[in-house]
Design a protein around this motif. Structure first.
Motif, mmCIF file in Angstrom:
data_model
loop_
_atom_site.group_PDB
_atom_site.id
_atom_site.type_symbol
_atom_site.label_atom_id
_atom_site.label_comp_id
_atom_site.label_asym_id
_atom_site.label_seq_id
_atom_site.Cartn_x
_atom_site.Cartn_y
_atom_site.Cartn_z
ATOM 1 N N ASN A 134 -29.748 7.163 27.037
ATOM 2 C CA ASN A 134 -28.924 7.042 28.245
ATOM 3 C C ASN A 134 -28.325 8.410 28.585
ATOM 4 O O ASN A 134 -27.193 8.707 28.290
ATOM 5 C CB ASN A 134 -27.843 5.955 28.120
ATOM 6 C CG ASN A 134 -26.925 6.136 26.928
ATOM 7 O OD1 ASN A 134 -27.237 6.868 25.993
ATOM 8 N ND2 ASN A 134 -25.794 5.458 26.956
ATOM 9 N N PHE A 168 -19.541 0.887 34.477
ATOM 10 C CA PHE A 168 -20.241 1.237 33.228
ATOM 11 C C PHE A 168 -21.468 2.097 33.543
ATOM 12 O O PHE A 168 -22.608 1.678 33.354
ATOM 13 C CB PHE A 168 -20.608 -0.033 32.442
ATOM 14 C CG PHE A 168 -19.398 -0.740 31.892
ATOM 15 C CD1 PHE A 168 -18.749 -0.243 30.771
ATOM 16 C CD2 PHE A 168 -18.889 -1.881 32.504
ATOM 17 C CE1 PHE A 168 -17.605 -0.870 30.262
ATOM 18 C CE2 PHE A 168 -17.754 -2.516 32.003
ATOM 19 C CZ PHE A 168 -17.112 -1.996 30.882
ATOM 20 N N ASN A 171 -24.583 2.711 31.162
ATOM 21 C CA ASN A 171 -25.525 1.649 30.770
ATOM 22 C C ASN A 171 -26.990 2.085 30.788
ATOM 23 O O ASN A 171 -27.393 2.914 31.603
ATOM 24 C CB ASN A 171 -25.391 0.444 31.717
ATOM 25 C CG ASN A 171 -24.178 -0.412 31.357
ATOM 26 O OD1 ASN A 171 -23.489 -0.159 30.373
ATOM 27 N ND2 ASN A 171 -23.926 -1.429 32.174
ATOM 28 N N VAL A 206 -20.574 2.558 28.224
ATOM 29 C CA VAL A 206 -21.622 1.532 28.149
ATOM 30 C C VAL A 206 -20.906 0.195 27.941
ATOM 31 O O VAL A 206 -19.974 0.125 27.140
ATOM 32 C CB VAL A 206 -22.527 1.802 26.922
ATOM 33 C CG1 VAL A 206 -23.587 0.718 26.763
ATOM 34 C CG2 VAL A 206 -23.159 3.189 27.001
ATOM 35 N N SER A 207 -21.333 -0.855 28.631
ATOM 36 C CA SER A 207 -20.654 -2.148 28.471
ATOM 37 C C SER A 207 -21.171 -2.880 27.242
ATOM 38 O O SER A 207 -22.268 -2.600 26.747
ATOM 39 C CB SER A 207 -20.867 -3.011 29.718
ATOM 40 O OG SER A 207 -22.216 -3.437 29.764
ATOM 41 N N ASN A 210 -24.325 -4.733 28.036
ATOM 42 C CA ASN A 210 -25.514 -3.884 28.060
ATOM 43 C C ASN A 210 -26.037 -3.631 26.651
ATOM 44 O O ASN A 210 -27.239 -3.733 26.399
ATOM 45 C CB ASN A 210 -25.201 -2.567 28.781
ATOM 46 C CG ASN A 210 -26.434 -1.724 29.038
ATOM 47 O OD1 ASN A 210 -26.608 -0.663 28.474
ATOM 48 N ND2 ASN A 210 -27.326 -2.200 29.905
ATOM 49 N N GLU A 243 -14.101 -4.928 31.004
ATOM 50 C CA GLU A 243 -15.126 -5.964 30.834
ATOM 51 C C GLU A 243 -14.482 -7.312 30.553
ATOM 52 O O GLU A 243 -13.588 -7.421 29.704
ATOM 53 C CB GLU A 243 -16.092 -5.571 29.699
ATOM 54 C CG GLU A 243 -17.351 -6.403 29.686
ATOM 55 C CD GLU A 243 -18.475 -5.761 28.860
ATOM 56 O OE1 GLU A 243 -18.346 -4.593 28.433
ATOM 57 O OE2 GLU A 243 -19.483 -6.459 28.650
#
Ligand code: F0G
Length: 470
Positions: A134, A168, A171, A206-207, A210, A243
């Motif tokens: 990522n 996010f 992700n 990043v969530s 994900n 989140e």
């Protein structure tokens, strides 16, 4: 006073402020040199802020790496250093802290993050394999390439747009990743390289959803996920804030859940772990650990110190337990947001949403008249230093380097200048001064000209390249 009473007070005041969960016990005096001296210093440094002497810098936002202020407890821990060559008690303390807070089974200490990157990549990459990730990070990608890997960016497209407000932006684009698995064949994929609060995207998280879905996909194809945990406390904090379902979980709980979806991690302890030097590598697979533990003795040191002194490992172990506390991360990210809000109020172009460790100025939007191969972000860093003595760093075309096959510049979509905030070091007043410096440079943007590169080292050129004014 209970939280609810504080909350009520805050509501009565119409706002609710946070403050740092510490007070200052020792200070380091700062020196400010005059503007003319700064002009000379910048020219002598080849318009590269990495080549300035730190004593010529007033507020140093070059990096949040190794620049944290340690606590009294960490300094006390330094005195408990067990400097035995083998089996130092501080190693076992570090091992326990990584197991407790990150949840991995086996730990290999390294002198800093890139030492860990070197070991893992040399061990798990076979010549010609692809390494999806990522967004790239400079040292990470270089170690992947030096081990024979080919990095492929699989971050979601929103990450490349400084104005996209996706919560996010770190992700992974799972469709893109699955297509890569299918097109190249999983035997040609080394592993998935996942980073928390993606540095080059502007510190974007990043969530949990994900990483959970990524785990599912990688399980279906039998691909491992290794995490760059360098700024995972900040990533966990964003999950808590943004989140659904995580508002009542602690940063520590979120961190552990997140790491559980990965097979191991490398770490630059110089960031979230609140130390000036150190790193580690952690994995769950014993066979892999065995190989890493063997390799570390060649490049870093014995597997119970890996390039760190006993006292350094003690400081990391204590730093992990301190750094992961909710109030600590809130104040850290809150300070970054404070600076971001000042700049946004003046409509200065920065990456949005504001990230976890730094403000990233959008140099394309600052200088639309400077083409990318005249280095707008490098120019902006030089201008800001000259104006106010504030040091930032280029994160654009210079950092992206050249394509190893074609030898051409890589032209990243993001052309950014980073102001990274060291942890527990500067005050809100320093942030005000920084914002005013940025504003001054922004106001004189039209008269600013680009730079010409006159010296270019082969690896990680941004560290040592030299430039001249056009
Ligand atoms: N991974 C990430 C995401 C990083 O930001 C860094 C370092 C490393 C790995 C390498 O760790 O420096 O301990 O060898 N980033 C610093 C920065 C240099 O300024 O962003 P290291």
């Amino acid at each position: 006073m209970s939280d609810s009473i504080l909350h009520t007070m805050g509501q009565q005041l119409g706002r609710r402020s946070w403050a740092e969960p510490w007070k200052i016990k020792m200070v380091e005096p700062l020196r400010v040199i005059g503007q003319e001296e700064r002009q000379h210093a910048m020219k002598d440094a080849g318009y590269n802020t990495f080549l300035l002497r730190s004593e010529d810098v007033y507020i140093d936002l070059l990096t949040d790496s190794g620049t944290s202020a340690m606590s009294d407890r960490q300094w006390a821990g330094m005195m408990l250093g067990d400097e035995a060559y083998a089996g130092s008690r501080n190693f076992y303390h570090l091992e326990e802290a990584v197991r407790d807070y990150y949840g991995y089974k086996y730990i290999v200490p390294t002198h800093q993050g890139r030492g860990a990157e070197h070991l893992i990549n040399q061990t798990v990459i076979k010549q010609g394999q692809f390494v999806p990730g990522n967004m790239y990070f400079t040292t990470t990608r270089l170690h992947q390439e030096l081990a024979g890997g080919i990095f492929v960016d699989v971050i979601i497209k929103e990450a490349h747009d400084p104005n996209d407000l996706h919560p996010f932006k770190g992700n992974v684009d799972l469709d893109k990743l699955e297509t890569l698995f299918k097109e190249r064949g999983v035997e040609n994929i080394a592993y998935v390289s996942l980073a928390g609060t993606v540095n080059m995207a502007g510190g974007q998280p990043v969530s949990m959803a994900n990483v959970k879905a990524l785990r599912g996909l990688c399980d279906r194809y039998g691909v491992a996920i290794y995490l760059d945990a360098t700024r995972m406390f900040e990533n966990a904090y964003f999950i808590q804030q943004r989140e659904e379902g995580y508002a009542n979980k602690s940063v520590a709980e979120i961190l552990k859940e997140f790491c559980q979806y990965t097979d191991g991690a490398w770490m630059s302890a110089k960031k979230d772990n609140l130390v000036n030097i150190g790193g580690w590598l952690a994995v769950n697979d014993y066979e892999l650990f065995d190989q890493l533990r063997n390799l570390v003795v060649i490049y870093e040191g014995l597997h119970t110190y890996g390039g760190m002194a006993g006292r350094d490992m003690e400081a990391v172990a204590i730093g992990i337990a301190e750094g992961v506390q909710d109030d600590q991360v809130r104040a850290r990210v809150g300070q970054v947001e404070y600076l971001g809000t000042l700049l946004l109020d003046w409509e200065i172009p920065i990456v949005k949403p504001v990230g976890g460790h730094a403000i990233f100025l959008d140099a394309r939007a600052f200088y639309p008249h400077i083409p990318q191969d005249e280095f707008p972000a490098q120019t902006l860093a030089a201008q800001l230093y000259t104006d106010s003595g504030v040091r930032g760093m280029e994160r654009g075309i210079v950092s992206a380097g050249r394509d190893p096959d074609t030898g051409e510049h890589r032209y990243p979509a993001l052309e950014l200048m980073r102001l990274a905030i060291p942890r527990r070091v500067y005050t809100q007043a320093h942030m005000d001064v920084v914002a005013e410096g940025v504003k001054t440079v922004y106001d004189s943007r039209e008269a600013t000209r680009g730079l010409k590169m006159v010296y270019e080292p082969k690896y990680l050129r941004f560290f040592q390249a030299r430039f001249e004014a056009q």
